[in-house]
Write a protein that holds these residues in place. Structure first.
Motif, PDB file in Angstrom:
ATOM      1  N   ASN A  66       0.813  -1.225   0.000  1.00  0.00           N
ATOM      2  CA  ASN A  66       0.000   0.000   0.000  1.00  0.00           C
ATOM      3  C   ASN A  66       0.852   1.282   0.000  1.00  0.00           C
ATOM      4  OD1 ASN A  66      -2.385  -1.498   0.068  1.00  0.00           O
ATOM      5  ND2 ASN A  66      -2.423  -1.523   2.316  1.00  0.00           N
ATOM      6  N   ASP A  67       2.075   1.163  -0.507  1.00  0.00           N
ATOM      7  CA  ASP A  67       2.981   2.311  -0.575  1.00  0.00           C
ATOM      8  C   ASP A  67       2.894   2.906  -1.978  1.00  0.00           C
ATOM      9  OD1 ASP A  67       4.943   4.185  -0.409  1.00  0.00           O
ATOM     10  OD2 ASP A  67       6.569   2.806   0.134  1.00  0.00           O
ATOM     11  N   GLY A  68       2.149   3.999  -2.097  1.00  0.00           N
ATOM     12  CA  GLY A  68       1.989   4.620  -3.408  1.00  0.00           C
ATOM     13  C   GLY A  68       3.287   5.149  -3.980  1.00  0.00           C
ATOM     14  N   MET A  69       4.220   5.572  -3.126  1.00  0.00           N
ATOM     15  CA  MET A  69       5.493   6.072  -3.614  1.00  0.00           C
ATOM     16  C   MET A  69       6.305   4.976  -4.288  1.00  0.00           C
ATOM     17  SD  MET A  69       5.790   9.263  -3.266  1.00  0.00           S
ATOM     18  CE  MET A  69       7.535   9.328  -3.620  1.00  0.00           C
ATOM     19  N   ALA A  70       6.150   3.741  -3.845  1.00  0.00           N
ATOM     20  CA  ALA A  70       6.880   2.637  -4.464  1.00  0.00           C
ATOM     21  C   ALA A  70       6.433   2.441  -5.913  1.00  0.00           C
ATOM     22  CB  ALA A  70       6.676   1.356  -3.659  1.00  0.00           C
ATOM     23  N   CYS A  71       5.120   2.441  -6.131  1.00  0.00           N
ATOM     24  CA  CYS A  71       4.619   2.296  -7.506  1.00  0.00           C
ATOM     25  C   CYS A  71       4.996   3.493  -8.363  1.00  0.00           C
ATOM     26  CB  CYS A  71       3.102   2.124  -7.481  1.00  0.00           C
ATOM     27  SG  CYS A  71       2.544   0.518  -6.863  1.00  0.00           S
ATOM     28  N   LYS A  72       4.902   4.688  -7.802  1.00  0.00           N
ATOM     29  CA  LYS A  72       5.235   5.887  -8.566  1.00  0.00           C
ATOM     30  C   LYS A  72       6.724   5.937  -8.902  1.00  0.00           C
ATOM     31  CE  LYS A  72       1.492   8.686  -6.624  1.00  0.00           C
ATOM     32  NZ  LYS A  72       1.157   9.869  -5.768  1.00  0.00           N
ATOM     33  N   TYR A  73       7.543   5.536  -7.953  1.00  0.00           N
ATOM     34  CA  TYR A  73       8.986   5.542  -8.186  1.00  0.00           C
ATOM     35  C   TYR A  73       9.357   4.547  -9.287  1.00  0.00           C
ATOM     36  CZ  TYR A  73      13.991   5.227  -7.274  1.00  0.00           C
ATOM     37  OH  TYR A  73      15.358   5.219  -7.405  1.00  0.00           O
ATOM     38  N   GLY A  74       8.800   3.332  -9.203  1.00  0.00           N
ATOM     39  CA  GLY A  74       9.089   2.338 -10.239  1.00  0.00           C
ATOM     40  C   GLY A  74       8.616   2.777 -11.607  1.00  0.00           C
ATOM     41  N   ASN A  75       7.410   3.367 -11.674  1.00  0.00           N
ATOM     42  CA  ASN A  75       6.903   3.866 -12.951  1.00  0.00           C
ATOM     43  C   ASN A  75       7.769   4.989 -13.508  1.00  0.00           C
ATOM     44  OD1 ASN A  75       4.661   2.380 -13.811  1.00  0.00           O
ATOM     45  ND2 ASN A  75       3.293   3.404 -12.369  1.00  0.00           N
ATOM     46  N   THR A  76       8.196   5.896 -12.640  1.00  0.00           N
ATOM     47  CA  THR A  76       8.956   7.063 -13.100  1.00  0.00           C
ATOM     48  C   THR A  76      10.278   6.674 -13.719  1.00  0.00           C
ATOM     49  OG1 THR A  76       7.925   8.456 -11.413  1.00  0.00           O
ATOM     50  CG2 THR A  76       9.967   9.256 -12.393  1.00  0.00           C
ATOM     51  N   ILE A  77      11.069   5.862 -13.009  1.00  0.00           N
ATOM     52  CA  ILE A  77      12.373   5.502 -13.562  1.00  0.00           C
ATOM     53  C   ILE A  77      12.231   4.579 -14.766  1.00  0.00           C
ATOM     54  CG2 ILE A  77      13.550   5.815 -11.361  1.00  0.00           C
ATOM     55  CD1 ILE A  77      13.611   2.770 -11.082  1.00  0.00           C
ATOM     56  N   GLY A  78      11.147   3.800 -14.804  1.00  0.00           N
ATOM     57  CA  GLY A  78      10.920   2.955 -15.967  1.00  0.00           C
ATOM     58  C   GLY A  78      10.593   3.765 -17.207  1.00  0.00           C
ATOM     59  N   VAL A  79       9.709   4.760 -17.062  1.00  0.00           N
ATOM     60  CA  VAL A  79       9.328   5.591 -18.216  1.00  0.00           C
ATOM     61  C   VAL A  79      10.507   6.418 -18.709  1.00  0.00           C
ATOM     62  CG1 VAL A  79       7.884   7.519 -18.944  1.00  0.00           C
ATOM     63  CG2 VAL A  79       6.880   5.660 -17.611  1.00  0.00           C
ATOM     64  N   PHE A  80      11.212   7.056 -17.788  1.00  0.00           N
ATOM     65  CA  PHE A  80      12.347   7.879 -18.195  1.00  0.00           C
ATOM     66  C   PHE A  80      13.496   7.027 -18.740  1.00  0.00           C
ATOM     67  CE2 PHE A  80      10.251  11.158 -15.670  1.00  0.00           C
ATOM     68  CZ  PHE A  80      10.471  12.282 -16.451  1.00  0.00           C
ATOM     69  N   GLY A  81      13.674   5.825 -18.200  1.00  0.00           N
ATOM     70  CA  GLY A  81      14.671   4.918 -18.764  1.00  0.00           C
ATOM     71  C   GLY A  81      14.309   4.476 -20.163  1.00  0.00           C
ATOM     72  N   PHE A  82      13.017   4.250 -20.413  1.00  0.00           N
ATOM     73  CA  PHE A  82      12.536   3.894 -21.747  1.00  0.00           C
ATOM     74  C   PHE A  82      12.795   5.024 -22.743  1.00  0.00           C
ATOM     75  CE2 PHE A  82       8.805   4.637 -24.502  1.00  0.00           C
ATOM     76  CZ  PHE A  82       8.957   3.585 -25.391  1.00  0.00           C
ATOM     77  N   LEU A  83      12.461   6.253 -22.364  1.00  0.00           N
ATOM     78  CA  LEU A  83      12.670   7.396 -23.262  1.00  0.00           C
ATOM     79  C   LEU A  83      14.156   7.678 -23.480  1.00  0.00           C
ATOM     80  CD1 LEU A  83       9.917   9.817 -21.853  1.00  0.00           C
ATOM     81  CD2 LEU A  83       9.799   8.394 -23.917  1.00  0.00           C
ATOM     82  N   ALA A  84      14.939   7.577 -22.411  1.00  0.00           N
ATOM     83  CA  ALA A  84      16.372   7.838 -22.537  1.00  0.00           C
ATOM     84  C   ALA A  84      17.051   6.787 -23.407  1.00  0.00           C
ATOM     85  CB  ALA A  84      17.020   7.865 -21.152  1.00  0.00           C
ATOM     86  N   SER A  85      16.621   5.554 -23.318  1.00  0.00           N
ATOM     87  CA  SER A  85      17.211   4.499 -24.151  1.00  0.00           C
ATOM     88  C   SER A  85      16.977   4.788 -25.628  1.00  0.00           C
ATOM     89  CB  SER A  85      16.620   3.139 -23.774  1.00  0.00           C
ATOM     90  OG  SER A  85      16.921   2.810 -22.439  1.00  0.00           O
ATOM     91  N   MET A  86      15.771   5.208 -25.978  1.00  0.00           N
ATOM     92  CA  MET A  86      15.510   5.566 -27.374  1.00  0.00           C
ATOM     93  C   MET A  86      16.348   6.767 -27.796  1.00  0.00           C
ATOM     94  SD  MET A  86      11.458   4.972 -28.109  1.00  0.00           S
ATOM     95  CE  MET A  86      10.954   6.355 -27.087  1.00  0.00           C
ATOM     96  N   GLY A  87      16.501   7.732 -26.883  1.00  0.00           N
ATOM     97  CA  GLY A  87      17.304   8.898 -27.208  1.00  0.00           C
ATOM     98  C   GLY A  87      18.760   8.556 -27.436  1.00  0.00           C
ATOM     99  N   PHE A  88      19.313   7.668 -26.632  1.00  0.00           N
ATOM    100  CA  PHE A  88      20.714   7.296 -26.795  1.00  0.00           C
ATOM    101  C   PHE A  88      20.928   6.404 -28.017  1.00  0.00           C
ATOM    102  CE2 PHE A  88      21.158   8.416 -22.217  1.00  0.00           C
ATOM    103  CZ  PHE A  88      22.209   9.318 -22.366  1.00  0.00           C
ATOM    104  N   ILE A  89      19.932   5.618 -28.392  1.00  0.00           N
ATOM    105  CA  ILE A  89      20.057   4.855 -29.633  1.00  0.00           C
ATOM    106  C   ILE A  89      20.116   5.812 -30.826  1.00  0.00           C
ATOM    107  CG2 ILE A  89      18.849   3.264 -31.186  1.00  0.00           C
ATOM    108  CD1 ILE A  89      17.844   1.776 -28.736  1.00  0.00           C
ATOM    109  N   GLY A  90      19.265   6.857 -30.800  1.00  0.00           N
ATOM    110  CA  GLY A  90      19.366   7.886 -31.829  1.00  0.00           C
ATOM    111  C   GLY A  90      20.676   8.640 -31.753  1.00  0.00           C
ATOM    112  N   GLY A  91      21.189   8.833 -30.528  1.00  0.00           N
ATOM    113  CA  GLY A  91      22.480   9.497 -30.377  1.00  0.00           C
ATOM    114  C   GLY A  91      23.616   8.679 -30.954  1.00  0.00           C
ATOM    115  N   GLU A  92      23.533   7.351 -30.868  1.00  0.00           N
ATOM    116  CA  GLU A  92      24.557   6.495 -31.477  1.00  0.00           C
ATOM    117  C   GLU A  92      24.554   6.643 -32.996  1.00  0.00           C
ATOM    118  OE1 GLU A  92      26.940   4.697 -30.235  1.00  0.00           O
ATOM    119  OE2 GLU A  92      26.415   5.219 -28.179  1.00  0.00           O
TER     120      GLU A  92
END
Length: 239
Positions: free
Chosen positions: A71-97
Motif C-alpha cells: 500500500n505504498d503509493g510512492m513505491a509504484c510511482k517511483y518504479g513507474n517514473t524511472i521505468g518511463v524515463f529509462g525507456f525514453l532515454a534508451s531511445m534517445g541514446f540509440i538515436g544518439g549512437e
C-alpha cells in the motif's frame, strides 16, 4: 568470456571510439554495435518495469487506489517514473549512437560521451535503489486477492535487478570511450604544442652537431704529420 570481451571492445578508429565522420551507414553493422545492443536491452527492461507496475500495480478498494507494494503509493510511482524515463532515454541514446558517427566535432563527441556516462551511471544507481525498495515493500505486503498482480510485481522487481547491470554496462562502455578520447587529445596536444616542437628541433640539431664533431678523428692531422716526418731521410749533422 569471449562474448563479454567482444561486447566491451570499443572501436578506436575515430575520436572517442567512434568511426570516421561521414562514412557510409550500414544498418546491420549499426544494429550489431555493442552500445546499440545493450541500449536496446535497457529499453526492453524499462518497458517491462513500468508496464508491469502500471498495468497491475494498483488495486481499487472503497473507491481508492492502493499500490500492491504494501500500500505504498510512492513505491509504484517511483518504479513507474524511472521505468518511463529509462525507456525514453534508451531511445534517445540509440538515436544518439546514429548521430555519433556523423559528429565531425571532437567536442560534440566528448559532450555526448560524458552525458552517456553520467546518465547511465545515475540510472543504474536509481534502479539499484528501486530493486531494494520494491523488494522490501513486496516482502512486507499481504498477498493480493486471488494472487492477481503478484506475478507482475515480482517481474518488475526482477527486471529492476537486470536494469542495474545493463545501465552500469552502458556507463562502463562510455567510460572506455572517454579514456580513448582523452588519450587521443593528450597525444595530439603534445605533438602540436609549439614548445615541444622547438625542443625536438633543438635536440635534433644538437645531436647532428655532435655527430659531425665526432665523425672525424681528432688525431688525423698529427698522424699525417708523423707519417711525413717518418718518410724523410736522416741527415748526419756536420761538425
Amino acid at each position: 568470456m569471449d562474448v563479454l570481451n567482444q561486447i566491451l571492445n570499443i572501436n578506436a578508429g575515430g575520436a572517442y571510439g567512434g568511426g570516421k565522420a561521414g562514412g557510409a551507414f550500414d544498418p546491420l553493422t549499426f544494429a550489431m554495435k555493442p552500445q546499440v545492443v545493450i541500449r536496446a536491452l535497457c529499453w526492453l527492461f524499462s518497458i517491462v518495469v513500468f508496464g508491469c507496475i502500471s498495468s497491475e500495480g494498483w488495486v481499487e478498494k472503497e473507491g481508492k487506489e492502493y499500490c500492491l507494494y504494501n500500500n505504498d503509493g510512492m513505491a509504484c510511482k517511483y518504479g513507474n517514473t524511472i521505468g518511463v524515463f529509462g525507456f525514453l532515454a534508451s531511445m534517445g541514446f540509440i538515436g544518439g549512437e546514429f548521430l555519433f558517427e556523423r559528429m565531425s566535432s571532437v567536442k560534440s563527441r566528448k559532450r555526448y560521451v560524458m552525458a552517456d556516462m553520467g546518465f547511465s551511471a545515475l540510472w543504474a544507481f536509481l534502479y539499484f535503489i528501486a530493486f531494494f525498495y520494491l523488494w522490501s515493500q513486496w516482502s512486507s505486503a499481504p498477498m493480493p486477492p486471488y494472487g492477481i498482480g503478484a506475478g507482475s510485481m515480482k517481474t518488475a522487481i526482477v527486471f529492476c535487478f537486470f536494469n542495474i547491470f545493463s545501465w552500469a554496462l552502458c556507463a562502463f562502455m562510455a567510460y572506455k570511450r572517454f579514456l580513448i578520447g582523452a588519450g587521443d587529445e593528450f597525444t595530439s596536444a603534445f605533438e602540436t604544442d609549439p614548445a615541444n616542437v622547438v625542443h625536438q628541433q633543438a635536440y635534433t640539431y644538437s645531436m647532428d652537431n655532435d655527430n659531425e664533431q665526432y665523425s672525424a678523428s681528432p688525431f688525423g692531422q698529427p698522424q699525417q704529420g708523423m707519417e711525413q716526418q717518418s718518410g724523410m731521410e736522416y741527415q748526419q749533422p756536420t761538425y
